[in-house]
Design a protein around this motif. Structure first.
Motif, short mmCIF file in Angstrom:
data_model
loop_
_atom_site.label_atom_id
_atom_site.label_comp_id
_atom_site.label_asym_id
_atom_site.label_seq_id
_atom_site.Cartn_x
_atom_site.Cartn_y
_atom_site.Cartn_z
N VAL A 107 4.30 32.87 -30.33
CA VAL A 107 5.21 32.08 -29.90
C VAL A 107 6.23 32.59 -28.99
CG1 VAL A 107 7.29 31.26 -31.51
CG2 VAL A 107 4.60 30.96 -32.42
N SER A 108 6.80 33.41 -29.00
CA SER A 108 8.15 34.03 -28.25
C SER A 108 7.74 34.65 -26.87
CB SER A 108 8.97 35.69 -28.70
OG SER A 108 7.49 36.25 -29.05
N GLY A 109 5.62 34.63 -26.33
CA GLY A 109 5.47 35.32 -25.29
C GLY A 109 5.41 36.33 -25.00
N ASP A 110 6.09 37.14 -26.32
CA ASP A 110 5.39 38.36 -25.89
C ASP A 110 3.78 39.12 -25.37
OD1 ASP A 110 7.78 39.25 -25.60
OD2 ASP A 110 8.07 39.61 -27.73
N GLN A 144 0.72 28.49 -23.10
CA GLN A 144 2.06 28.90 -23.05
C GLN A 144 2.71 28.52 -22.07
OE1 GLN A 144 1.54 32.98 -23.43
NE2 GLN A 144 2.12 32.97 -25.57
N ALA A 145 1.85 28.65 -20.25
CA ALA A 145 2.41 27.94 -19.18
C ALA A 145 3.04 26.65 -19.07
CB ALA A 145 1.43 28.76 -18.15
N VAL A 146 1.79 26.06 -20.16
CA VAL A 146 2.22 24.58 -20.45
C VAL A 146 3.56 24.33 -20.91
CG1 VAL A 146 1.59 22.54 -20.59
CG2 VAL A 146 -0.06 23.88 -18.86
N LEU A 147 3.30 24.59 -21.75
CA LEU A 147 4.77 24.51 -22.91
C LEU A 147 5.96 24.99 -22.44
CD1 LEU A 147 2.42 26.22 -26.23
CD2 LEU A 147 3.30 24.15 -25.51
N SER A 149 7.01 24.77 -19.11
CA SER A 149 7.07 24.31 -18.17
C SER A 149 7.94 23.11 -18.68
CB SER A 149 5.67 24.61 -16.97
OG SER A 149 5.81 25.08 -16.12
N TYR A 150 6.79 22.66 -19.59
CA TYR A 150 7.36 21.27 -20.82
C TYR A 150 8.60 21.35 -20.69
CZ TYR A 150 7.63 17.28 -23.95
OH TYR A 150 7.69 16.64 -24.65
N TYR A 151 8.80 22.28 -21.51
CA TYR A 151 10.24 22.61 -22.31
C TYR A 151 11.34 22.47 -21.28
CZ TYR A 151 13.79 24.53 -25.94
OH TYR A 151 14.49 24.74 -26.66
N LYS A 152 11.20 23.57 -20.61
CA LYS A 152 12.12 23.55 -19.49
C LYS A 152 12.96 21.84 -18.77
CE LYS A 152 13.38 25.55 -14.90
NZ LYS A 152 12.82 26.88 -14.14
N PHE A 153 11.44 21.21 -18.26
CA PHE A 153 11.51 20.00 -18.07
C PHE A 153 12.00 19.07 -18.71
CE2 PHE A 153 9.91 15.14 -17.17
CZ PHE A 153 10.71 15.48 -15.75
N VAL A 154 11.84 18.70 -19.85
CA VAL A 154 12.63 18.15 -21.24
C VAL A 154 13.85 18.56 -21.00
CG1 VAL A 154 12.21 17.09 -23.26
CG2 VAL A 154 9.93 17.36 -22.14
#
Length: 395
Positions: A107-110, A144-147, A149-154
């Protein structure tokens, strides 16, 4: 023709080969060889151990998803020490170790890594497990890359925090479930029209060509014997011309094949429960075209042979090569590409595929291509025989 039939009936050893061997071979291959080939064709379920150090709801869901995969057999939920013991005892192919804090790291990306301990004694199965987990990990990484990118865009569009979190959670759940859903990691490739055939149906189709080849042997041997002993020269002085002599041999060969086919039909339909529901015309067309190709091949062997010994060698080697290359013993689908290409020139390949379509369950299967191939092969042997005969006669 009556004389030729008497000669056939007097050779009891050949009669045993022609009529008894088909039944024995179908039984042997169906019950002894086919199960081994079947197991080798399809990947068997793999037993694994799972060490869940994270012990979260999500990690338990992950293990439950693994249990749903048909490729994975029994899953042992054990400690790391116990998993090593299971590997030493050769009871599992691999151990999957989920580290502590795994889910939260994703979840955190680690991204803490899942460890896989493979069993060297079951290397292929261990590689399958590694490929399976690696595939799931790649989907997670892509997700994760999609998530993010989506989070940053939205987030930059000024959407309310609650709505953003809700959409983010929904997308996260979707990607996680796709990474876990690995049931389609192994797909079955269908090569023949009769993948739904029973073992006896498969080997009835694959061995029929060899049975027909053997049924043409005594007739060719009679022609050779008549030539060597000078009987043909004496017959030439009578009203029994060459066409009549050859026609007699072909009729006797056809009668032997029909009797052999009838015996196989009766036994396989009554005892083995083979499907013979295809149209009579279709079954007859495959059978007649097969007999034609076999007869022309037998005639070719006769023409190129100088004596009885050479005839037996060429005949035996020819049948053996066709049995191996044409798929009568080992499935063509499992052979190298070059061998599969070479099998297109064999008679048994097309008789086999024709009868596999007959057994496929369809009332009117399309066997036109197989019939065309058999007729073409037979025509090539017939023309070659005529040319070689003329050359020898001229010499």
């Amino acid at each position: 023709m009556i004389n030729d039939i008497k000669l056939v009936l007097s050779d009891w050893k050949m009669l045993v080969i022609i009529f008894a061997m088909p039944v024995l071979l179908i039984l042997y291959f169906s019950y002894a060889v086919y199960p081994v080939l079947k197991e080798d064709t399809v990947v068997q379920p793999v037993s694994v151990a799972v060490v869940d150090k994270d012990n979260t709801i999500e990690s338990r869901i992950l293990i439950s998803q693994l249990e749903e995969i048909e490729l994975i057999g029994k899953i042992h939920r054990v400690s790391e020490e116990e998993s090593l013991s299971l590997i030493d005892e050769n009871k599992i192919a691999a151990a999957i170790i989920i580290p502590e804090g795994f889910v939260s790291s994703v979840v955190s990306g680690d991204n803490k890594s899942i460890s896989i301990l493979g069993n060297v004694k079951k290397e292929q199965q261990a590689m399958i497990i590694k490929t399976l987990i690696t595939g799931a990990a790649n989907i997670v990484s892509s997700g994760q890359a999609v998530l993010y990118s989506y989070y940053k865009f939205v987030n930059e569009t000024g959407v309310a925090r609650d709505e953003l979190n809700r959409e983010f959670d929904t997308l996260t759940q979707d990607i996680i479930m796709k990474s876990l859903d690995r049931n389609s990691v192994v797909s079955e490739i269908k090569t023949y029209p009769g993948d739904n055939l029973t073992a006896t149906e498969y080997y009835t189709a694959s061995l029929l060509a060899l049975f027909l080849l053997f049924s043409a042997v005594p007739v060719s041997r009679f022609l050779l014997t008549e030539r060597i002993w000078g009987i043909r020269s004496r017959l030439a002085t009578t009203n029994a011309g060459g066409v009549r002599i050859l026609t007699s041999k072909l009729i006797v060969s056809l009668l032997i094949s029909i009797f052999q086919m009838s015996l196989i039909f009766f036994i396989t339909s009554k005892i083995f429960k083979n499907y013979w529901g295809a149209g009579f015309f279709i079954i007859s067309a495959v059978f007649i075209s097969g007999v034609f190709a076999v007869s022309c091949w037998s005639l070719f062997v006769l023409v190129v042979s100088r004596d009885q010994r050479q005839f037996e060698i060429i005949r035996s080697m020819g049948i053996l090569l066709m049995a191996l290359i044409g798929g009568s013993i080992y499935p063509i689908a499992k052979m190298p590409d070059k061998i599969r290409a070479l099998s297109t020139f064999t008679i048994n390949r097309w008789i086999q595929e024709g009868f596999m379509k007959v057994f496929s369950g369809e009332r009117y299967p399309d066997v036109s291509y197989e019939i065309m191939c058999l007729v073409m092969i037979g025509a090539v042997f017939a023309v070659s025989s005529a040319v070689i005969y003329k050359i020898k006669k001229a010499g």
